[in-house]
Design an enzyme around this catalytic site. Sequence first.
Site, mmCIF file in Angstrom:
data_model
loop_
_atom_site.group_PDB
_atom_site.id
_atom_site.type_symbol
_atom_site.label_atom_id
_atom_site.label_comp_id
_atom_site.label_asym_id
_atom_site.label_seq_id
_atom_site.Cartn_x
_atom_site.Cartn_y
_atom_site.Cartn_z
ATOM 1 C CG ASN A 134 -10.569 -3.093 -7.915
ATOM 2 O OD1 ASN A 134 -11.171 -2.668 -8.886
ATOM 3 N ND2 ASN A 134 -9.675 -4.061 -8.004
ATOM 4 C CB CYS A 139 -7.342 -4.944 -5.546
ATOM 5 S SG CYS A 139 -8.715 -6.092 -5.731
ATOM 6 C CG HIS A 140 -4.975 -10.511 -7.032
ATOM 7 N ND1 HIS A 140 -5.609 -9.944 -8.120
ATOM 8 C CD2 HIS A 140 -3.927 -11.229 -7.523
ATOM 9 C CE1 HIS A 140 -4.977 -10.318 -9.222
ATOM 10 N NE2 HIS A 140 -3.953 -11.094 -8.889
ATOM 11 C CE1 TYR A 187 -4.004 -1.996 0.308
ATOM 12 C CE2 TYR A 187 -2.803 -3.185 2.005
ATOM 13 C CZ TYR A 187 -3.868 -3.091 1.149
ATOM 14 O OH TYR A 187 -4.812 -4.085 1.113
ATOM 15 C CD GLU A 202 -1.429 -12.676 -10.883
ATOM 16 O OE1 GLU A 202 -0.452 -11.947 -10.636
ATOM 17 O OE2 GLU A 202 -2.595 -12.240 -10.942
#
Length: 162
Positions: free
Chosen positions: A116, A124-125, A93, A151
Amino acid sequence: MYISYMDSPIGRICLQSSGKGLTAVNFDKNDKQSGEFEEKEDEHIKKAKKELAEYFEGKRKTFSVKLDLQGTEFQKKVWNKLLQIPYGELRTYSQIAESLGGKQYSRAVGSANKANPIPIIVPCHRVIRMGRMISNYSGGLDVQRKLFEIEGIEYRDIKYLR
């Protein structure tokens, strides 16, 4: 308003479009809005479904579906920064806040991240707290872990705050 659903490895997803672009991707947990609209797809929803299916199969790392982001100017700035986080990488953040002018915006970045409307596509993850800690992902921590797995993001050392 267009709305449609798709099944995925993380559960049922509700997609919404304004006709100008995708406006929402919701994790369908008894979605309250589903009764308000007739299920109907436009080209943005069709493209989003195709791209999300490819993402879940590990074949897509970026999305090209047109978005119609709806929020405050600050939220849109944050969401556009999220779109710049590369596939398979994490940011904090405070890193996002610094890119917007200073660490003092960290809480506001957290609030925008939580608001979001298009998770996964607006990733946002991929945003965590300093010290490799996470909490309160909109889809739940199990969904966030699954997105990390897709990912190739190492998450076993991440601390989960409840």
